[in-house]
Design a protein around this motif. Sequence first.
Motif, PDB file in Angstrom:
ATOM      1  N   GLY A 162       0.808  -1.208   0.000  1.00  0.00           N
ATOM      2  CA  GLY A 162       0.000   0.000   0.000  1.00  0.00           C
ATOM      3  C   GLY A 162       0.842   1.258   0.000  1.00  0.00           C
ATOM      4  O   GLY A 162       0.563   2.209  -0.738  1.00  0.00           O
ATOM      5  N   LEU A 163       1.888   1.272   0.829  1.00  0.00           N
ATOM      6  CA  LEU A 163       2.770   2.433   0.876  1.00  0.00           C
ATOM      7  C   LEU A 163       3.505   2.611  -0.443  1.00  0.00           C
ATOM      8  O   LEU A 163       3.651   3.731  -0.950  1.00  0.00           O
ATOM      9  CB  LEU A 163       3.773   2.288   2.028  1.00  0.00           C
ATOM     10  CG  LEU A 163       4.787   3.422   2.186  1.00  0.00           C
ATOM     11  CD1 LEU A 163       4.082   4.756   2.388  1.00  0.00           C
ATOM     12  CD2 LEU A 163       5.734   3.133   3.347  1.00  0.00           C
ATOM     13  N   ALA A 164       3.977   1.489  -1.006  1.00  0.00           N
ATOM     14  CA  ALA A 164       4.697   1.551  -2.278  1.00  0.00           C
ATOM     15  C   ALA A 164       3.804   2.108  -3.387  1.00  0.00           C
ATOM     16  O   ALA A 164       4.222   2.959  -4.182  1.00  0.00           O
ATOM     17  CB  ALA A 164       5.212   0.163  -2.658  1.00  0.00           C
ATOM     18  N   GLU A 165       2.556   1.650  -3.434  1.00  0.00           N
ATOM     19  CA  GLU A 165       1.625   2.122  -4.454  1.00  0.00           C
ATOM     20  C   GLU A 165       1.323   3.606  -4.269  1.00  0.00           C
ATOM     21  O   GLU A 165       1.251   4.370  -5.241  1.00  0.00           O
ATOM     22  CB  GLU A 165       0.337   1.307  -4.399  1.00  0.00           C
ATOM     23  CG  GLU A 165       0.517  -0.133  -4.894  1.00  0.00           C
ATOM     24  CD  GLU A 165      -0.730  -0.979  -4.700  1.00  0.00           C
ATOM     25  OE1 GLU A 165      -1.721  -0.470  -4.123  1.00  0.00           O
ATOM     26  OE2 GLU A 165      -0.711  -2.144  -5.114  1.00  0.00           O
ATOM     27  N   ALA A 166       1.175   4.030  -3.022  1.00  0.00           N
ATOM     28  CA  ALA A 166       0.874   5.435  -2.739  1.00  0.00           C
ATOM     29  C   ALA A 166       2.025   6.349  -3.158  1.00  0.00           C
ATOM     30  O   ALA A 166       1.799   7.491  -3.577  1.00  0.00           O
ATOM     31  CB  ALA A 166       0.571   5.618  -1.257  1.00  0.00           C
ATOM     32  N   GLN A 167       3.261   5.843  -3.059  1.00  0.00           N
ATOM     33  CA  GLN A 167       4.435   6.663  -3.362  1.00  0.00           C
ATOM     34  C   GLN A 167       4.981   6.413  -4.769  1.00  0.00           C
ATOM     35  O   GLN A 167       5.965   7.031  -5.170  1.00  0.00           O
ATOM     36  CB  GLN A 167       5.547   6.387  -2.331  1.00  0.00           C
ATOM     37  CG  GLN A 167       5.182   6.771  -0.912  1.00  0.00           C
ATOM     38  CD  GLN A 167       5.057   8.270  -0.731  1.00  0.00           C
ATOM     39  OE1 GLN A 167       5.611   9.057  -1.495  1.00  0.00           O
ATOM     40  NE2 GLN A 167       4.305   8.693   0.283  1.00  0.00           N
ATOM     41  N   GLY A 168       4.353   5.494  -5.515  1.00  0.00           N
ATOM     42  CA  GLY A 168       4.819   5.199  -6.863  1.00  0.00           C
ATOM     43  C   GLY A 168       6.125   4.435  -6.894  1.00  0.00           C
ATOM     44  O   GLY A 168       6.980   4.661  -7.763  1.00  0.00           O
ATOM     45  N   LEU A 169       6.295   3.497  -5.933  1.00  0.00           N
ATOM     46  CA  LEU A 169       7.531   2.729  -5.828  1.00  0.00           C
ATOM     47  C   LEU A 169       7.289   1.273  -6.221  1.00  0.00           C
ATOM     48  O   LEU A 169       6.166   0.785  -6.189  1.00  0.00           O
ATOM     49  CB  LEU A 169       8.057   2.753  -4.381  1.00  0.00           C
ATOM     50  CG  LEU A 169       8.115   4.098  -3.669  1.00  0.00           C
ATOM     51  CD1 LEU A 169       8.541   3.892  -2.218  1.00  0.00           C
ATOM     52  CD2 LEU A 169       9.057   5.048  -4.382  1.00  0.00           C
ATOM     53  N   PHE A 170       8.366   0.592  -6.560  1.00  0.00           N
ATOM     54  CA  PHE A 170       8.300  -0.857  -6.663  1.00  0.00           C
ATOM     55  C   PHE A 170       8.288  -1.407  -5.242  1.00  0.00           C
ATOM     56  O   PHE A 170       8.657  -0.717  -4.284  1.00  0.00           O
ATOM     57  CB  PHE A 170       9.506  -1.404  -7.429  1.00  0.00           C
ATOM     58  CG  PHE A 170       9.514  -1.049  -8.888  1.00  0.00           C
ATOM     59  CD1 PHE A 170       8.770  -1.787  -9.798  1.00  0.00           C
ATOM     60  CD2 PHE A 170      10.263   0.024  -9.350  1.00  0.00           C
ATOM     61  CE1 PHE A 170       8.772  -1.465 -11.152  1.00  0.00           C
ATOM     62  CE2 PHE A 170      10.274   0.360 -10.693  1.00  0.00           C
ATOM     63  CZ  PHE A 170       9.522  -0.391 -11.592  1.00  0.00           C
ATOM     64  N   PHE A 171       7.900  -2.675  -5.079  1.00  0.00           N
ATOM     65  CA  PHE A 171       7.857  -3.266  -3.746  1.00  0.00           C
ATOM     66  C   PHE A 171       8.239  -4.746  -3.795  1.00  0.00           C
ATOM     67  O   PHE A 171       7.896  -5.462  -4.738  1.00  0.00           O
ATOM     68  CB  PHE A 171       6.458  -3.140  -3.142  1.00  0.00           C
ATOM     69  CG  PHE A 171       6.291  -3.869  -1.829  1.00  0.00           C
ATOM     70  CD1 PHE A 171       5.612  -5.079  -1.769  1.00  0.00           C
ATOM     71  CD2 PHE A 171       6.842  -3.355  -0.665  1.00  0.00           C
ATOM     72  CE1 PHE A 171       5.490  -5.760  -0.567  1.00  0.00           C
ATOM     73  CE2 PHE A 171       6.725  -4.027   0.542  1.00  0.00           C
ATOM     74  CZ  PHE A 171       6.040  -5.229   0.590  1.00  0.00           C
TER      75      PHE A 171
END
Length: 226
Positions: free
Chosen positions: A144-153
């Motif tokens: 969820g955090l990665a998606e919110a910040q536009g990051l890979f995870f």
Amino acid sequence: MAFCTEEEKTEDYLFKIVLIGDSAVGKSNLLARFARDEFYPNSKSTIGVEFQTQKININGKEVKAQIWDTAGQERFRAVTSAYYRGAVGALIVYDISRRQTFESVGRWLNELHTHSDMNVVTILVGNKSDLKDAREVTTAEGKGLAEAQGLFFIETSALDSSNVASAFQTVVREIYNILSKKVIQSQEIKQKDPGWMGNGKTVVLQADENQEAADGQSKKGGCCSS
């Protein structure tokens, strides 16, 4: 800085990548596992900055990843901030068994954006996935955090080596893809404008504002979790 030299027989790429995150989240062991397939259960905290160079083959091209392992302790921040400059990739690491390290991710992102010179390809890494019984941060929270910040995870374990190579390779491959687009764009410019003053030797990975926005949209929500 990422570059390619046309004078060489094969195209060489050198990417600077930084490992950041709180102290004792396992950054040094992630690098040791990836670069040398080693793990140190009693490893000491990194002092200042250390780096390791690892070669990766992508589409028949040799890519050299220069990976910088930065100290997580606050007293080293002034020393290590200078090493963000020129980085084109970053792994922000937290410990799934220590929620505090997850809550620090936003601060590390801010520091990365403040000190880095380019549009840095970033992956959020939840390390120590082997500590299932001690987990304090769920996989869903990390995604969820990665998606919110536009990051890979991705979640990894330096102890049992799961997903360690994938974490680094994801960053390197994405940088390579962006650089390849830049090479194609520069070639198209030369074809359209023969008088273009390019030296034909160096391509720097530096996105303009429109390209950064486009790359951010295409990257948002990218996950490669276990």
